[in-house]
Enzyme design. Structure first.
Site, PDB file in Angstrom:
ATOM      1  N   GLY A  14       2.827  71.124 -21.460  1.00 16.72           N
ATOM      2  CA  GLY A  14       3.749  70.153 -21.757  1.00 16.72           C
ATOM      3  C   GLY A  14       3.946  70.011 -20.450  1.00 16.72           C
ATOM      4  O   GLY A  14       4.882  69.448 -20.949  1.00 16.72           O
ATOM      5  N   GLY A  17       6.048  66.180 -20.358  1.00 16.58           N
ATOM      6  CA  GLY A  17       6.552  65.730 -21.322  1.00 16.58           C
ATOM      7  C   GLY A  17       8.365  66.388 -20.982  1.00 16.58           C
ATOM      8  O   GLY A  17       7.943  65.782 -19.357  1.00 16.58           O
ATOM      9  N   ASP A  87      -7.043  70.557 -23.576  1.00 12.83           N
ATOM     10  CA  ASP A  87      -6.543  70.098 -24.835  1.00 12.83           C
ATOM     11  C   ASP A  87      -6.140  71.304 -25.684  1.00 12.83           C
ATOM     12  O   ASP A  87      -7.009  72.239 -25.690  1.00 12.83           O
ATOM     13  CB  ASP A  87      -7.421  69.079 -25.500  1.00 12.83           C
ATOM     14  N   LYS A 150      12.724  76.697 -27.936  1.00 15.12           N
ATOM     15  CA  LYS A 150      12.845  76.803 -29.514  1.00 15.12           C
ATOM     16  C   LYS A 150      12.736  75.790 -29.770  1.00 15.12           C
ATOM     17  O   LYS A 150      11.712  74.400 -29.299  1.00 15.12           O
ATOM     18  CB  LYS A 150      14.625  76.592 -29.847  1.00 15.12           C
ATOM     19  N   ASP A 179      16.964  81.147 -24.874  1.00 14.70           N
ATOM     20  CA  ASP A 179      17.877  79.938 -25.796  1.00 14.70           C
ATOM     21  C   ASP A 179      19.006  79.877 -24.328  1.00 14.70           C
ATOM     22  O   ASP A 179      19.714  80.078 -23.844  1.00 14.70           O
ATOM     23  CB  ASP A 179      19.073  81.289 -26.785  1.00 14.70           C
ATOM     24  N   HIS A 180      18.536  78.019 -24.054  1.00 14.44           N
ATOM     25  CA  HIS A 180      19.389  77.653 -23.124  1.00 14.44           C
ATOM     26  C   HIS A 180      21.329  78.189 -22.745  1.00 14.44           C
ATOM     27  O   HIS A 180      21.289  78.214 -21.547  1.00 14.44           O
ATOM     28  CB  HIS A 180      19.292  76.504 -22.084  1.00 14.44           C
ATOM     29  N   LYS A 184      24.227  80.004 -19.101  1.00 18.37           N
ATOM     30  CA  LYS A 184      25.236  79.079 -19.018  1.00 18.37           C
ATOM     31  C   LYS A 184      26.362  80.079 -18.513  1.00 18.37           C
ATOM     32  O   LYS A 184      26.350  81.076 -18.514  1.00 18.37           O
ATOM     33  CB  LYS A 184      25.717  78.307 -19.908  1.00 18.37           C
ATOM     34  N   GLU A 218      29.072  66.749 -29.539  1.00 16.17           N
ATOM     35  CA  GLU A 218      28.525  65.698 -28.406  1.00 16.17           C
ATOM     36  C   GLU A 218      28.761  65.035 -28.667  1.00 16.17           C
ATOM     37  O   GLU A 218      29.473  64.642 -29.597  1.00 16.17           O
ATOM     38  CB  GLU A 218      27.044  66.161 -28.733  1.00 16.17           C
ATOM     39  N   HIS A 242      22.226  78.662 -30.390  1.00 15.44           N
ATOM     40  CA  HIS A 242      22.987  78.878 -29.618  1.00 15.44           C
ATOM     41  C   HIS A 242      24.712  79.280 -29.836  1.00 15.44           C
ATOM     42  O   HIS A 242      25.060  80.277 -29.509  1.00 15.44           O
ATOM     43  CB  HIS A 242      23.454  78.050 -29.235  1.00 15.44           C
TER      44      HIS A 242
HETATM   45  N1  LIG Z   1      13.562  67.766 -24.306  1.00 16.39           N
HETATM   46  C1  LIG Z   1      14.468  68.705 -24.453  1.00 16.39           C
HETATM   47  O1  LIG Z   1      15.272  68.678 -23.806  1.00 16.39           O
HETATM   48  C2  LIG Z   1      14.368  70.315 -25.133  1.00 16.39           C
HETATM   49  C3  LIG Z   1      12.545  70.751 -25.476  1.00 16.39           C
HETATM   50  N2  LIG Z   1      12.320  71.827 -26.448  1.00 16.39           N
HETATM   51  C4  LIG Z   1      11.550  72.323 -26.533  1.00 16.39           C
HETATM   52  O2  LIG Z   1      10.227  72.270 -25.926  1.00 16.39           O
HETATM   53  C5  LIG Z   1       9.183  71.754 -26.404  1.00 16.39           C
HETATM   54  C6  LIG Z   1       8.257  70.330 -25.853  1.00 16.39           C
HETATM   55  O3  LIG Z   1       9.331  69.085 -25.759  1.00 16.39           O
HETATM   56  P1  LIG Z   1       8.888  68.653 -25.028  1.00 16.39           P
HETATM   57  O4  LIG Z   1       9.026  68.072 -23.919  1.00 16.39           O
HETATM   58  O5  LIG Z   1      10.045  67.123 -25.650  1.00 16.39           O
HETATM   59  O6  LIG Z   1       8.254  67.270 -25.812  1.00 16.39           O
HETATM   60  P2  LIG Z   1       7.389  66.218 -25.500  1.00 16.39           P
HETATM   61  O7  LIG Z   1       7.180  65.930 -26.360  1.00 16.39           O
HETATM   62  O8  LIG Z   1       8.602  65.307 -24.645  1.00 16.39           O
HETATM   63  O9  LIG Z   1       6.130  66.834 -24.775  1.00 16.39           O
HETATM   64  C7  LIG Z   1       5.129  67.240 -25.007  1.00 16.39           C
HETATM   65  C8  LIG Z   1       4.002  67.980 -23.899  1.00 16.39           C
HETATM   66  O10 LIG Z   1       3.089  68.613 -25.024  1.00 16.39           O
HETATM   67  C9  LIG Z   1       1.816  67.804 -24.471  1.00 16.39           C
HETATM   68  N3  LIG Z   1       0.766  68.295 -25.225  1.00 16.39           N
HETATM   69  C10 LIG Z   1       0.500  67.316 -26.406  1.00 16.39           C
HETATM   70  N4  LIG Z   1      -0.331  67.705 -27.476  1.00 16.39           N
HETATM   71  C11 LIG Z   1      -1.313  68.633 -26.439  1.00 16.39           C
HETATM   72  C12 LIG Z   1      -2.225  69.470 -26.898  1.00 16.39           C
HETATM   73  N5  LIG Z   1      -2.967  68.612 -28.077  1.00 16.39           N
HETATM   74  N6  LIG Z   1      -2.782  69.708 -25.695  1.00 16.39           N
HETATM   75  C13 LIG Z   1      -2.601  69.742 -24.799  1.00 16.39           C
HETATM   76  N7  LIG Z   1      -0.967  69.416 -24.448  1.00 16.39           N
HETATM   77  C14 LIG Z   1      -0.479  68.840 -25.439  1.00 16.39           C
HETATM   78  C15 LIG Z   1       2.250  66.563 -23.816  1.00 16.39           C
HETATM   79  O11 LIG Z   1       1.145  65.763 -23.113  1.00 16.39           O
HETATM   80  P3  LIG Z   1      -0.047  64.977 -23.390  1.00 16.39           P
HETATM   81  O12 LIG Z   1      -0.023  63.651 -24.402  1.00 16.39           O
HETATM   82  O13 LIG Z   1      -0.554  64.102 -21.969  1.00 16.39           O
HETATM   83  O14 LIG Z   1      -1.162  65.882 -23.694  1.00 16.39           O
HETATM   84  C16 LIG Z   1       3.166  66.714 -24.324  1.00 16.39           C
HETATM   85  O15 LIG Z   1       3.423  67.005 -21.806  1.00 16.39           O
HETATM   86  C17 LIG Z   1       9.445  71.994 -27.573  1.00 16.39           C
HETATM   87  O16 LIG Z   1       9.121  73.396 -28.484  1.00 16.39           O
HETATM   88  C18 LIG Z   1      10.740  71.165 -27.699  1.00 16.39           C
HETATM   89  O17 LIG Z   1      11.753  71.628 -29.324  1.00 16.39           O
HETATM   90  C19 LIG Z   1      13.934  72.746 -26.504  1.00 16.39           C
HETATM   91  C20 LIG Z   1      15.214  72.355 -25.648  1.00 16.39           C
HETATM   92  C21 LIG Z   1      15.183  70.852 -25.284  1.00 16.39           C
HETATM   93  O1  LIG Z   2      19.188  73.510 -27.482  1.00 17.98           O
HETATM   94  C1  LIG Z   2      19.790  72.330 -27.722  1.00 17.98           C
HETATM   95  O2  LIG Z   2      20.983  71.407 -27.201  1.00 17.98           O
HETATM   96  C2  LIG Z   2      21.600  70.577 -27.346  1.00 17.98           C
HETATM   97  C3  LIG Z   2      22.954  70.370 -26.520  1.00 17.98           C
HETATM   98  O3  LIG Z   2      23.108  71.564 -25.258  1.00 17.98           O
HETATM   99  P1  LIG Z   2      23.750  71.407 -23.754  1.00 17.98           P
HETATM  100  O4  LIG Z   2      23.650  72.374 -23.333  1.00 17.98           O
HETATM  101  O5  LIG Z   2      23.927  69.957 -23.644  1.00 17.98           O
HETATM  102  O6  LIG Z   2      25.643  71.626 -24.738  1.00 17.98           O
HETATM  103  C4  LIG Z   2      21.294  69.670 -28.342  1.00 17.98           C
HETATM  104  O7  LIG Z   2      22.011  68.157 -27.854  1.00 17.98           O
HETATM  105  C5  LIG Z   2      20.090  69.819 -29.111  1.00 17.98           C
HETATM  106  O8  LIG Z   2      20.152  69.064 -29.711  1.00 17.98           O
HETATM  107  C6  LIG Z   2      20.263  70.618 -28.997  1.00 17.98           C
HETATM  108  O9  LIG Z   2      18.043  71.069 -29.817  1.00 17.98           O
END
Ligand SMILES: NC(=O)C1=CN([C@@H]2O[C@H](COP(=O)(O)OP(=O)(O)OC[C@H]3O[C@@H](n4cnc5c(N)ncnc54)[C@H](OP(=O)(O)O)[C@@H]3O)[C@@H](O)[C@H]2O)C=CC1
Ligand SMILES: O=C1O[C@H](COP(=O)(O)O)[C@@H](O)[C@H](O)[C@H]1O
Length: 491
Positions: A14, A17, A87, A150, A179-180, A184, A218, A242
């Site tokens: 990922g 992402g 993939d 998570k 669990d971020h 902290k 928040e 959390h």
């Molecule tokens: N974003 C956040 O702040 C937070 C995220 N999380 C968790 O982290 C995880 C990722 O979240 P997030 O980054 O937001 O998600 P995104 O949707 O932004 O990213 C998903 C990633 O997965 C890749 N991907 C999707 N399908 C495939 C596949 N079949 N094979 C390989 N790669 C694939 C995508 O790239 P591509 O399309 O190029 O394949 C992309 O890099 C989730 O479990 C989320 O719950 C937890 C806490 C906070």
């Molecule tokens: O895990 C999560 O936490 C954030 C809040 O994190 P914080 O470090 O900014 O307090 C929350 O916004 C999000 O919905 C949740 O998935």
């Protein structure tokens, strides 16, 4: 303690992402800049889109552009990054990935160690773990570890399934469930405040503490995450993980020693002591809310139900307040109140420990009301500890007045606090799992939370019930008022 991480290849599934770009690359950079990362590290970015190494490294450099250091450092850091189009659903790609990692291991002399970081949608966690084993990616000569993001399941059953699935490839010692909040600084400080100060531990029980309050509020709404959030809600998104982790740290017994297994054992004991709820009594202990439209800083904002990806008549809660009772010797009779929500009045995470009133007020004849002593642990945005005491007013009379004693972490230590992900990446590279969540904690947390979910799913709520920019529905205040308490809104 200053430690250097061991040599390793960090494989990020990922890699294109949001999490990787917003949190993981900046955190790795901070470790690198602070001299914590071994020089023999490489990051393999894995995702479907066909990026070249150069494009990938440019993305990484963009994500660390906020750090105004020498750009030569940015270049050197990015040179450790390599991209492998992949993939997760194609078995042959795992074989190619293995060959890619093996080649890089030689180039970077990375010691044969592999850290697999799942920054992908949760439905991939189990299948990727299984394929890593079946395709030989865990047959490396050094250690291999799995970092799982998570949400870890969406209820007890799915969490169990996921535990079983990843358990077929990785042992519990190899699994790092993130669990971020556990990364902290002030959450990590709970343990130190309690167990390294003679003045708190003797009072840390139901003889002296009236109640404990945790607020994690928040300002933001669900923004672009409506689709995920509408399936989750605040209970699964914040309380199951959390909030319950904070309660465990606040309520646990001192561990026999500071070993991950001992700490986790004590935390799990707290979760086992939670008074169980069922459909008949959930309403006495928990209330839910959903934001409507309102004003934030004078600007009109839309309701939750108008957000992208959210159902028109969504029954999903964006706010939860609750009362946890921990039925053990230390905490019998002490409510642990929590509240968390989106689009509230301010962004803040704060823990307030309210001490019991003294048996008599010697100053009441002079018209004084004595405020209860409070210990406030400020987790964010400011980090610190405040104690609320009573003292003499500057006057001719013996009037008492509330005073506060502040410890402000950033001012006192004159250093920038590390980011939660930076701390946790450092820990898992060093093989320290203390600040990660054990499978038993996950199961116990879901077991508790599932009863609330079931009760709420069975009854449609009268939503929206709080305006954006406020502190949640009235019912959250009534929950405490029924016990003779109120929320301490500390500025
Ligand atoms: N974003 C956040 O702040 C937070 C995220 N999380 C968790 O982290 C995880 C990722 O979240 P997030 O980054 O937001 O998600 P995104 O949707 O932004 O990213 C998903 C990633 O997965 C890749 N991907 C999707 N399908 C495939 C596949 N079949 N094979 C390989 N790669 C694939 C995508 O790239 P591509 O399309 O190029 O394949 C992309 O890099 C989730 O479990 C989320 O719950 C937890 C806490 C906070
Ligand atoms: O895990 C999560 O936490 C954030 C809040 O994190 P914080 O470090 O900014 O307090 C929350 O916004 C999000 O919905 C949740 O998935």
């Amino acid at each position: 303690m200053t430690r250097n991480t061991p040599k390793a290849i960090i494989v990020i599934f990922g890699a294109t992402g949001d999490l990787a770009n917003r949190k993981l690359y900046p955190s790795l950079y901070r470790l690198y800049r602070n001299g914590k990362l071994s020089g023999n590290f490489a990051v393999v970015g894995v995702a479907r889109r066909p990026l070249t190494n150069e494009e990938f490294r440019n993305n990484v450099k963009d994500s660390i552009a906020v750090f105004k250091d020498d750009l030569i450092d940015h270049e050197e850091f990015a040179s450790h990054f390599h991209y492998n189009p992949f993939d997760a659903q194609h078995l042959s790609h795992y074989h190619d990935l293995d060959a890619f990692i093996t080649k890089l291991d030689k180039i970077h002399d990375a010691g044969g160690n592999r850290l697999f970081y799942m920054a992908m949608a949760p439905n991939f966690f189990g299948p990727i773990a299984a394929n890593l084993k079946s395709q030989g990616l865990t047959d490396n000569k050094g250690w291999s570890r799995l970092v799982i993001e998570k949400p870890f399941g969406r209820n007890f059953d799915t969490a169990q399934q996921l535990n079983e699935q990843i358990g077929q490839t990785f042992s519990e010692e190899q699994i790092y469930r993130i669990d971020h909040y556990l990364g902290k600084q002030m959450i990590q400080n709970i343990e130190i405040v309690r167990f390294a100060n003679a003045m708190f531990e003797p009072l840390w029980n139901n003889q002296y503490i009236a109640n404990v309050q945790i607020t994690s509020s928040e300002i933001l709404g669900v923004e672009e995450r409506g689709r995920y959030y509408d399936e989750s809600g605040a209970l699964r998104d914040m309380v199951q993980n959390h909030i319950l982790q904070m309660i465990s740290l606040l309520a646990m017994e001192p561990p026999a020693k500071l070993h991950p297994d001992e700490v986790r054992y004590e935390k799990a004991k707290v979760l086992r002591s939670l008074r169980p709820l069922d459909e008949s009594n959930v309403d006495q202990y928990f209330v839910r809310g959903q934001y409507g439209d309102g004003k934030m800083n004078g600007v009109q904002v839309d309701s939750y139900r108008s957000s992208n990806g959210v159902a028109e008549n969504s029954n999903t809660e964006t706010f939860v307040a609750g009362k946890f009772m921990i039925d053990n010797f230390r905490w019998a009779g002490v409510p642990f109140y929590i509240r968390t929500g989106k689009r509230m009045a301010k962004k803040s995470t704060e823990i307030v420990v309210q001490f019991k009133d003294l048996p008599i007020n010697l100053y009441k004849d002079k018209g004084n009301v004595i405020d209860p002593n409070l210990l406030v642990i400020r987790v964010q945005p400011d980090e610190g500890i405040t104690m609320h005491l009573n003292a003499k007013k500057t006057d001719y009379e013996t009037l008492s007045t509330p005073i506060t004693m502040h410890y402000d972490k950033s001012i006192a230590e004159e250093v920038e606090s590390p980011e939660a992900y930076e701390v946790l990446l450092n820990d898992c590279l060093n093989g320290d799992s203390t600040s990660f969540v054990h499978s038993e904690e996950v199961s116990l947390s879901w077991n508790f939370v599932d009863q609330i979910s079931k009760a709420w799913a069975a009854k449609k709520a009268d939503f929206p019930n709080y305006a954006s920019g406020t502190n949640g529905p009235k019912a959250a205040d009534e929950l405490l008022a029924a016990d003779g308490f109120h929320w301490w809104d500390i500025d």
